[in-house]
Design a protein around this motif. Structure first.
Motif, PDB file in Angstrom:
ATOM      1  N   SER A 319      12.257  19.651  25.824  1.00 50.74           N
ATOM      2  CA  SER A 319      12.546  18.975  24.499  1.00 50.74           C
ATOM      3  C   SER A 319      13.129  17.766  24.506  1.00 50.74           C
ATOM      4  O   SER A 319      13.642  17.377  25.696  1.00 50.74           O
ATOM      5  CB  SER A 319      12.972  20.026  23.651  1.00 50.74           C
ATOM      6  OG  SER A 319      14.175  20.309  24.009  1.00 50.74           O
ATOM      7  N   GLY A 320      13.391  17.384  23.411  1.00 52.69           N
ATOM      8  CA  GLY A 320      14.043  15.935  23.238  1.00 52.69           C
ATOM      9  C   GLY A 320      15.498  16.144  24.038  1.00 52.69           C
ATOM     10  O   GLY A 320      15.925  14.833  24.576  1.00 52.69           O
ATOM     11  N   ALA A 321      16.105  17.150  23.922  1.00 53.36           N
ATOM     12  CA  ALA A 321      17.590  17.162  24.517  1.00 53.36           C
ATOM     13  C   ALA A 321      17.515  16.941  26.016  1.00 53.36           C
ATOM     14  O   ALA A 321      18.746  16.478  26.537  1.00 53.36           O
ATOM     15  CB  ALA A 321      18.089  18.766  24.286  1.00 53.36           C
ATOM     16  N   ASP A 322      16.328  17.153  26.765  1.00 49.91           N
ATOM     17  CA  ASP A 322      16.350  16.711  28.172  1.00 49.91           C
ATOM     18  C   ASP A 322      15.964  15.361  28.451  1.00 49.91           C
ATOM     19  O   ASP A 322      15.978  14.833  29.690  1.00 49.91           O
ATOM     20  CB  ASP A 322      15.352  17.653  28.797  1.00 49.91           C
ATOM     21  CG  ASP A 322      15.487  18.894  28.762  1.00 49.91           C
ATOM     22  OD1 ASP A 322      16.743  19.273  28.968  1.00 49.91           O
ATOM     23  OD2 ASP A 322      14.735  19.784  28.439  1.00 49.91           O
ATOM     24  N   ILE A 323      16.124  14.473  27.367  1.00 51.86           N
ATOM     25  CA  ILE A 323      15.577  13.086  27.708  1.00 51.86           C
ATOM     26  C   ILE A 323      17.060  12.202  27.839  1.00 51.86           C
ATOM     27  O   ILE A 323      17.707  12.402  27.089  1.00 51.86           O
ATOM     28  CB  ILE A 323      14.772  12.631  26.494  1.00 51.86           C
ATOM     29  CG1 ILE A 323      13.531  13.370  26.462  1.00 51.86           C
ATOM     30  CG2 ILE A 323      14.645  11.056  26.679  1.00 51.86           C
ATOM     31  CD1 ILE A 323      12.558  13.082  25.185  1.00 51.86           C
ATOM     32  N   ASP A 324      16.999  11.629  29.046  1.00 54.76           N
ATOM     33  CA  ASP A 324      18.162  10.675  29.052  1.00 54.76           C
ATOM     34  C   ASP A 324      18.208   9.267  28.274  1.00 54.76           C
ATOM     35  O   ASP A 324      19.240   9.132  28.002  1.00 54.76           O
ATOM     36  CB  ASP A 324      18.594  10.645  30.678  1.00 54.76           C
ATOM     37  CG  ASP A 324      19.449  11.240  31.094  1.00 54.76           C
ATOM     38  OD1 ASP A 324      20.076  12.086  30.575  1.00 54.76           O
ATOM     39  OD2 ASP A 324      19.800  11.147  32.442  1.00 54.76           O
ATOM     40  N   LEU A 340       9.933   7.069  29.301  1.00 54.59           N
ATOM     41  CA  LEU A 340      11.123   7.856  29.335  1.00 54.59           C
ATOM     42  C   LEU A 340      11.887   8.356  30.486  1.00 54.59           C
ATOM     43  O   LEU A 340      11.232   8.115  31.704  1.00 54.59           O
ATOM     44  CB  LEU A 340      10.555   9.474  28.780  1.00 54.59           C
ATOM     45  CG  LEU A 340       9.809   9.611  27.205  1.00 54.59           C
ATOM     46  CD1 LEU A 340       9.566  10.901  26.969  1.00 54.59           C
ATOM     47  CD2 LEU A 340      10.995   9.039  26.482  1.00 54.59           C
ATOM     48  N   SER A 341      12.943   8.625  30.716  1.00 54.19           N
ATOM     49  CA  SER A 341      13.626   9.019  31.857  1.00 54.19           C
ATOM     50  C   SER A 341      14.429  10.345  31.538  1.00 54.19           C
ATOM     51  O   SER A 341      15.139  10.237  30.712  1.00 54.19           O
ATOM     52  CB  SER A 341      14.524   8.003  32.158  1.00 54.19           C
ATOM     53  OG  SER A 341      15.503   8.431  33.099  1.00 54.19           O
ATOM     54  N   LEU A 342      14.032  11.470  32.303  1.00 52.78           N
ATOM     55  CA  LEU A 342      14.682  12.530  32.002  1.00 52.78           C
ATOM     56  C   LEU A 342      15.833  13.054  32.724  1.00 52.78           C
ATOM     57  O   LEU A 342      16.262  12.361  33.593  1.00 52.78           O
ATOM     58  CB  LEU A 342      13.813  13.675  32.274  1.00 52.78           C
ATOM     59  CG  LEU A 342      12.362  13.687  31.666  1.00 52.78           C
ATOM     60  CD1 LEU A 342      11.251  14.837  32.298  1.00 52.78           C
ATOM     61  CD2 LEU A 342      12.541  13.672  30.286  1.00 52.78           C
ATOM     62  N   SER A 343      16.598  13.825  32.166  1.00 51.32           N
ATOM     63  CA  SER A 343      17.847  14.666  32.908  1.00 51.32           C
ATOM     64  C   SER A 343      17.273  15.272  34.142  1.00 51.32           C
ATOM     65  O   SER A 343      16.117  15.546  34.060  1.00 51.32           O
ATOM     66  CB  SER A 343      18.563  15.247  31.870  1.00 51.32           C
ATOM     67  OG  SER A 343      18.002  16.345  31.661  1.00 51.32           O
ATOM     68  N   PRO A 344      18.333  15.480  35.239  1.00 55.85           N
ATOM     69  CA  PRO A 344      17.900  16.136  36.118  1.00 55.85           C
ATOM     70  C   PRO A 344      17.399  17.541  35.979  1.00 55.85           C
ATOM     71  O   PRO A 344      16.356  17.903  36.557  1.00 55.85           O
ATOM     72  CB  PRO A 344      19.333  16.400  36.930  1.00 55.85           C
ATOM     73  CG  PRO A 344      19.812  15.261  36.606  1.00 55.85           C
ATOM     74  CD  PRO A 344      19.471  14.946  35.227  1.00 55.85           C
ATOM     75  N   GLN A 345      17.903  18.250  34.752  1.00 57.94           N
ATOM     76  CA  GLN A 345      17.269  19.495  34.401  1.00 57.94           C
ATOM     77  C   GLN A 345      15.811  19.414  34.129  1.00 57.94           C
ATOM     78  O   GLN A 345      14.896  20.081  34.259  1.00 57.94           O
ATOM     79  CB  GLN A 345      17.945  20.140  33.491  1.00 57.94           C
ATOM     80  CG  GLN A 345      19.448  20.800  33.978  1.00 57.94           C
ATOM     81  CD  GLN A 345      20.448  19.887  33.512  1.00 57.94           C
ATOM     82  OE1 GLN A 345      20.410  18.698  33.407  1.00 57.94           O
ATOM     83  NE2 GLN A 345      21.766  20.337  33.077  1.00 57.94           N
ATOM     84  N   GLY A 346      15.518  18.162  33.238  1.00 54.95           N
ATOM     85  CA  GLY A 346      14.472  18.035  32.537  1.00 54.95           C
ATOM     86  C   GLY A 346      13.344  17.704  33.561  1.00 54.95           C
ATOM     87  O   GLY A 346      12.270  18.269  33.540  1.00 54.95           O
ATOM     88  N   GLY A 347      13.915  16.909  34.626  1.00 54.36           N
ATOM     89  CA  GLY A 347      13.103  16.573  35.609  1.00 54.36           C
ATOM     90  C   GLY A 347      12.452  17.584  36.349  1.00 54.36           C
ATOM     91  O   GLY A 347      11.393  17.830  36.785  1.00 54.36           O
ATOM     92  N   ASN A 348      13.372  18.697  36.735  1.00 59.85           N
ATOM     93  CA  ASN A 348      13.056  19.958  37.236  1.00 59.85           C
ATOM     94  C   ASN A 348      12.167  20.493  36.648  1.00 59.85           C
ATOM     95  O   ASN A 348      10.950  21.082  37.344  1.00 59.85           O
ATOM     96  CB  ASN A 348      14.251  21.005  37.700  1.00 59.85           C
ATOM     97  CG  ASN A 348      14.868  20.730  38.859  1.00 59.85           C
ATOM     98  OD1 ASN A 348      14.288  20.260  39.888  1.00 59.85           O
ATOM     99  ND2 ASN A 348      15.975  21.137  39.199  1.00 59.85           N
ATOM    100  N   LYS A 349      12.276  20.886  35.299  1.00 63.89           N
ATOM    101  CA  LYS A 349      11.382  21.616  34.225  1.00 63.89           C
ATOM    102  C   LYS A 349       9.838  20.833  34.645  1.00 63.89           C
ATOM    103  O   LYS A 349       8.784  21.505  34.797  1.00 63.89           O
ATOM    104  CB  LYS A 349      11.787  21.554  32.874  1.00 63.89           C
ATOM    105  CG  LYS A 349      12.888  22.428  32.830  1.00 63.89           C
ATOM    106  CD  LYS A 349      13.274  22.399  31.492  1.00 63.89           C
ATOM    107  CE  LYS A 349      14.725  23.148  31.107  1.00 63.89           C
ATOM    108  NZ  LYS A 349      15.152  22.608  29.769  1.00 63.89           N
TER     109      LYS A 349
END
Lengths: 609, 300
Positions: A319-324, A340-349
Motif C-alpha cells: 500500500s501507500g505506506a511502502d512508497i518512498d 514510484l520508488s518503493l521502500s526496501p520492504q515494499g520492493g521485496n513484496k
C-alpha cells in the motif's frame, strides 16, 4: 560589633535584590527589542536541479507586474529573492510564480528577520502574529478515528482469511466482523489451528485483545481492541494525520504554517499569508490512497474500473505506506504518469509477487473518502489501471493511465507526503484578507495607545509624585510583557490578545492603587512617609496576591479550552498578571524607596542648613 | 450616616436579587442569540465601493446568494453577511465571485464553521464557565470564612448572569470572544470582593466590639477610593478597545464593560452585604485568632 552584622547583611540583600530586579527588566527589554524590526516576507525562487537556469530577474518582474504585483526589490544569487511592496500578497504571488515557472524552479514564501545581526545571533525574534493580524487561511479538520478503526478491523479480517488459506487451517471459521471485534470459531479439531491464527494476528497487531468462550464443543475467540488499545490506536492515527498533513503543507511551499492538535479529534492548520484556500483545501483534505492488488477470476472484491468491473483480491500486495518517493511525469505518448520508488520492504513484496505472477494482470486501486449527500463519509474506490506484469518488478516502477497532469501532480504529492488512514472532514474554514489584518493591527495598537495614555494621565493627575512611580512601573510592565511574549515559544499575538494587553494595562494600576491607598491611610494615622511606604507595601501584599491569583485561575481555565484568538487572549492575560505583580509590587517598591530616600536626604540637608 | 449606608446596602442587595430573578426569566424566555461560532454557518465580511443602504444591498445580493442570509453593517462600506447552516446548498460561497464588478467587492474575512463543532463548543464553553466558577469558589473557601466565600461566589454568579441577560436584552450576538470576556469577568470582579473581604476581616479582628454592620461600612468606606479608581481606569481602557478596536471586538468590549460595572456593584451590595445577613460576627474570626495567639505564646 554584633549589632552591625545584620544591618550590613540586609544592606547587601537590598543591593542584590535591586540588581536582580534591574537585570530581569533589562533582559526582558532585550527580548522585546526585535519587535521593532518586523520580519520581511520574501519570495524565494530556487532551481529544482542544479543544471537548470533560473528565470531572469526581468522576466520574474514582468510576470509579477502583469498581475498587479509591485516589486520593491529583487536580488539574484544562487536563489532569486523577491520583495513585494505589499508583502501580504506574497502568497498569491507565490502561486502565480509556481504556475509560471513550476517545471524548472521551486517557489517558496520565506520569512527574513531584519533585526541587527547581534540580536539575531542571540536567538531573539519578534512575537509571532496570529492569522487575524497577518491574513491567511485557517482550517480545522476532524479526524474520523472510528472510520479508521473500522478499516483496520476489515484489514485484520482479510489478514486472518489469508493466513487461514495459506496455513491450511481446517476447522476454523471467521465470523462476524464489526468494529466491536472479529470472531473466530473453531471446531474441536481446529483448536490448535485457532491458536496458531490468534498468535499470528496478535504478533502483527500488538494491541489486540482475545477473549475465548466455549460454546458446546465450539471454541469462539473474539479479537478486539481494548479501551487502552483503542486509545493507543487513536493516538497513532492522530499522529499519522498530523505528520502527513505537515509534510503535505511543506510540499505546498508554505513554511510558516502552524499545524497542531486541537482537542481529542481535531487538527488546526493555520496558513499565514495564503489567500486562496481552494488549492490548499484540495491537498489537505484529500484522503487518496493507492494500493496494488492481484486479480481474481471470481469472488473477492468487485470494484468499478474503466470498463465494467473487475474482481480484486481484497488483500493488497502493498500500500501507500511502502512508497518512498513519487514524481509526476509523462510517458512516451505524453500521457501523465507517476513514477514510484518503493521502500526496501515494499520492493521485496513487489519482487516476490511479480516473480510468481509474470504474465498475470495487476490492478492499481485508487480509493478516497467522499462525503455523500447525507454527510456520511463513504469510501469510494476505483481501479485506475490494470496492467500485465511483463517482468519481475523491483523498487522502481510507474503508474500510468492517469486522467490529467493536475491529477498526476496531486497524486505524486499525496504519495510523497504519506497516506492517511482516517478520513478528514473540514469543520471550520476561514480566510482572512490581508487588508483586514492591517486594519486589525492598526486599530489594536490605537486602542493600546489611547488606553495607556489615559491611564498614565489619570495616575499622574491623581497621585502626583507616587503617580510618576506608577507610570514608570507601568512602562516597565509593558516592556516586560512584550519581552516575555517574544521569549516564550508558541505565544501568538492576536487581536483579542492585543485587547488583553490593553486590559492588563488598565488592571495593572490596581496593584499600585491598592498600595498607594494604604500609604495614604498610614499617613493619615500620622506615620512618616518612609514608614508609611514600608508598611503600605507590606500590608497590601496579601490582598494583591489574592486578587491576582483568582484572575490567574480563570486565565488558566480559558487557556485550556480556547484555541486561536481566545488562547491568545488567555496567554496575554496570564502573562500580564505575572508581570503586573512583579512590576506593581517589586519594581515600584524599589522605585519609591529610591525616590523617597533621595528626597528625604535633600530635605534633611535643607533643614540642617 | 451609618444608618443611611446600611439602608443603601440593603436596598442594593434587594435590587440585585430582583435583577437576578428578572434575568433568569428573560434568558429562559428569549434565549441567547448565539453567534456563528456556536451555530455554525458561513460568515463573510466584505467591503464594497458603493454607499448603499441595507435594503438596497440586500436587493443586489438576493439573486446571487443561495438560500437565506442576514446582512449587517459593520462600518463605512463594510458589511457582514451570515448564511445559517442549511441543507442542500451546493455552492454557498459562489456569490463571492459571481457578483457584478461595479460593486467593487473585496472580501475581508470569510469563515465557515460546521454545525457540529459549534455544538461541542457550547458544551466546552459551559463547562469552562462552570469549572472556573467552582475553582474560584474553592479557593475562596480555603482563603476566607465560608460566609464571605459564599457571598463572593454568589456575587460572581450574579455578574455572569446579568451580563448574559444584558446580551439577551440588547439582542447582541453571543460569540466566542464574549465567552472569553465572561471568564475574564469572573477573575476581575472577584478582585473587588477580595479586597473588601480582606478589609472586613482585618477590621472585624481589630475592633471586636463594633457591630458587624458598622465594620462593613467602615471597610467599604476605606476601600471605596480604590474601587472607584481601579474600575474607572479599567473601564476607560475597555472603552478604548470598544471605540478603536474594530467591529470584531465590540461584543467582547461590551461584555467586559457591563461585567466590570456589575462586578463593582456586586462587590459592594452583594458580597459585602450578604455575609451580614448570613450572620457574620466577631466570633467567626476568634477561633483563628486564638490559634495564632497560642502559637505565638508557645514560641520562646
Amino acid at each position: 560589633m554584633f549589632a552591625k552584622t545584620p544591618s550590613t547583611r540586609s544592606f547587601w540583600q537590598v543591593r542584590l535584590k535591586r540588581i536582580c530586579v534591574a537585570a530581569i527588566i533589562l533582559v526582558l527589554a532585550l527580548c522585546a527589542m526585535p519587535n521593532f524590526y518586523q520580519n520581511k516576507t520574501l519570495l524565494s525562487i530556487s532551481p529544482v536541479t542544479n543544471e537548470q537556469a533560473l528565470p531572469s530577474n526581468d522576466l520574474v518582474k514582468q510576470v509579477l507586474e502583469q498581475h498587479q504585483f509591485t516589486v520593491a526589490q529583487i536580488n539574484s544569487n544562487d536563489t532569486t529573492l523577491v520583495e513585494l511592496s505589499r508583502q501580504n500578497y506574497s502568497a498569491s504571488a507565490q502561486q502565480l510564480l509556481a504556475q509560471t515557472f513550476g517545471e524548472r524552479a521551486s517557489v517558496k514564501v520565506i520569512e527574513q528577520a531584519t533585526a541587527p545581526f547581534w540580536l539575531q545571533k542571540l536567538g531573539l525574534s519578534p512575537i509571532k502574529l496570529g492569522l487575524d493580524l497577518n491574513g491567511g487561511v485557517l482550517f480545522v479538520l476532524k479526524v474520523d478515528t472510528n472510520k479508521a478503526l473500522e478499516k483496520r478491523m476489515e484489514n485484520i479480517a482479510l489478514e486472518a482469511q489469508a493466513i487461514r488459506v495459506k496455513e491450511q487451517l481446517h476447522g476454523v471459521r471467521i465470523e462476524q466482523n464489526t468494529i466491536q471485534g472479529l470472531q473466530l470459531v473453531a471446531t474441536p479439531q481446529g483448536k490448535a489451528g485457532l491458536e496458531q491464527l490468534q498468535n499470528k494476528l496478535l504478533k502483527q497487531y500488538p494491541h489486540l485483545d482475545v477473549q475465548t468462550q466455549q460454546q458446546g464443543n465450539l471454541t469462539r475467540a473474539t479479537l478486539s481492541y481494548t479501551e487502552a488499545g483503542q486509545a493507543e490506536f487513536d493516538k497513532q492515527t492522530m499522529l499519522q494525520a498530523l505528520t502527513t498533513l505537515r509534510s503535505r503543507i511543506e510540499e505546498l511551499g508554505i513554511t510558516e504554517a502552524v499545524t497542531q492538535r486541537q482537542g481529542a479529534n481535531y487538527i488546526r492548520i493555520e496558513l499565514p499569508g495564503v489567500q486562496d484556500p481552494t488549492a490548499a483545501k484540495r491537498i489537505i483534505g484529500a484522503t487518496a490512497q493507492l494500493s496494488f492488488h492481484a486479480l481474481q477470476d471470481q469472488g473477492g472484491k468487485q470494484v468499478k474500473a474503466e470498463y465494467g468491473t473487475v474482481n480484486l483480491n481484497p488483500l493488497a500486495i502493498f500500500s501507500g505506506a511502502d512508497i518512498d518517493s513519487a514524481q509526476a511525469g509523462r510517458d512516451e505518448y505524453g500521457k501523465p504518469l507517476v513514477q514510484l520508488s518503493l521502500s526496501p520492504q515494499g520492493g521485496n513484496k513487489m519482487l516476490h509477487f511479480s516473480r510468481d505472477n509474470v504474465g498475470k494482470p495487476m490492478a492499481t486501486l485508487y480509493s478516497e473518502y467522499i462525503a455523500d449527500s447525507n454527510d456520511e463519509i463513504q469510501q469510494s474506490s476505483k481501479v485506475i489501471s490494470v496492467a500485465t506484469i511483463q517482468q519481475v518488478l523491483g523498487q522502481k516502477f510507474s503508474i500510468t493511465n492517469l486522467d490529467s497532469w493536475q491529477k498526476a501532480q496531486d497524486l505524486a504529492l499525496l504519495l510523497r507526503a504519506g497516506s492517511l488512514d482516517a478520513p478528514l472532514t473540514i469543520v471550520t474554514e476561514r480566510t482572512i484578507g490581508p487588508s483586514l489584518g492591517e486594519q486589525n493591527i492598526s486599530s489594536g495598537f490605537q486602542a493600546l495607545a489611547l488606553g495607556l495614555s489615559l491611564t498614565l494621565a489619570f495616575m499622574l493627575f491623581w497621585y502626583r509624585k507616587l503617580g510618576f512611580i506608577a507610570c514608570i512601573a507601568l512602562f516597565a510592565n509593558l516592556i516586560c510583557l512584550i519581552g516575555l511574549m517574544s521569549l516564550l515559544p508558541g505565544v501568538v499575538l492576536t487581536l483579542p490578545g492585543i485587547a488583553g494587553l490593553v486590559l492588563t494595562i488598565g488592571m495593572a494600576v490596581d496593584t499600585n492603587v491598592i498600595i498607594f491607598e494604604r500609604i495614604k491611610e498610614e499617613r493619615k494615622q500620622g506615620s512618616s512617609m518612609t514608614c508609611a511606604l514600608v508598611r503600605g507595601y507590606r500590608q497590601a501584599q496579601s490582598s494583591i496576591v489574592d486578587a491576582n491569583l483568582t484572575t490567574m485561575i480563570t486565565a488558566v481555565v480559558l487557556m485550556s479550552i480556547g484555541y486561536g484568538p481566545i488562547k491568545g487572549f488567555a496567554i496575554t492575560l496570564a502573562l500580564g498578571i505575572i508581570t503586573s505583580m512583579f512590576c506593581g509590587v517589586v519594581v515600584s517598591a524599589q522605585l519609591s524607596q529610591w525616590f523617597y530616600r533621595l528626597n528625604s536626604m535633600t530635605t534633611k540637608g535643607v533643614q540642617h542648613g | 450616616m451609618a444608618n443611611f449606608w446600611q439602608k443603601a446596602r440593603t436596598s442594593g442587595l434587594i435590587l440585585s436579587i430582583v435583577a437576578v430573578l428578572f434575568s433568569c426569566v428573560l434568558i429562559a424566555q428569549q434565549g441567547l442569540q448565539l453567534g456563528q461560532d456556536f451555530t455554525g454557518g458561513y460568515v463573510t465580511e466584505f467591503q464594497i465601493v458603493q454607499d448603499l443602504t441595507t435594503q438596497a444591498l440586500e436587493q443586489h445580493l438576493t439573486p446571487y446568494v443561495e438560500g437565506e442570509f442576514k446582512l449587517a453593517n459593520l462600518g463605512t462600506l463594510q458589511w457582514q453577511l451570515f448564511q445559517p447552516p442549511q441543507d442542500n446548498l451546493s455552492q454557498p460561497l459562489a456569490w463571492q465571485t459571481e457578483l457584478p464588478a461595479d460593486l467593487g467587492l473585496q472580501i475581508l474575512d470569510s469563515r465557515y464553521v460546521g454545525a457540529q463543532i459549534g455544538a461541542e463548543l457550547i458544551e466546552q464553553g459551559g463547562l469552562a464557565l462552570f469549572v472556573s466558577l467552582l475553582a474560584v469558589a474553592l479557593y475562596l473557601i480555603v482563603r476566607f470564612e465560608w460566609r464571605l466565600a459564599l457571598s463572593a461566589s454568589l456575587a460572581l454568579l450574579h455578574d455572569v448572569l446579568l451580563t448574559v441577560a444584558f446580551f439577551v436584552l440588547i439582542g447582541m450576538e453571543f460569540d466566542l470572544t464574549v465567552l472569553a470576556a465572561l471568564l475574564a469577568i469572573i477573575g476581575y470582579s472577584l478582585n473587588d470582593s477580595i479586597i473588601i473581604g480582606d478589609k472586613v476581616r482585618e477590621l472585624v479582628r481589630a475592633h471586636p466590639d463594633n457591630p458587624v454592620a458598622n465594620t462593613i461600612n467602615q471597610a467599604l468606606a476605606s476601600t471605596l477610593g480604590r474601587t472607584i479608581i481601579t474600575s474607572s481606569t479599567t473601564l476607560t481602557t475597555i472603552a478604548a478597545i470598544w471605540w478603536l478596536g474594530g467591529a470584531s471586538l465590540h461584543g467582547f468590549a461590551s461584555a467586559l464593560f457591563v461585567g466590570i460595572v456589575l462586578g463593582t456593584w456586586s462587590s459592594i451590595f452583594v458580597s459585602a452585604t450578604l455575609p451580614q445577613w448570613l450572620g457574620l460576627s466577631y466570633d467567626n474570626y476568634q477561633q483563628k485568632l486564638t490559634d495564632k495567639e497560642l502559637q505565638q505564646l508557645a514560641e520562646p
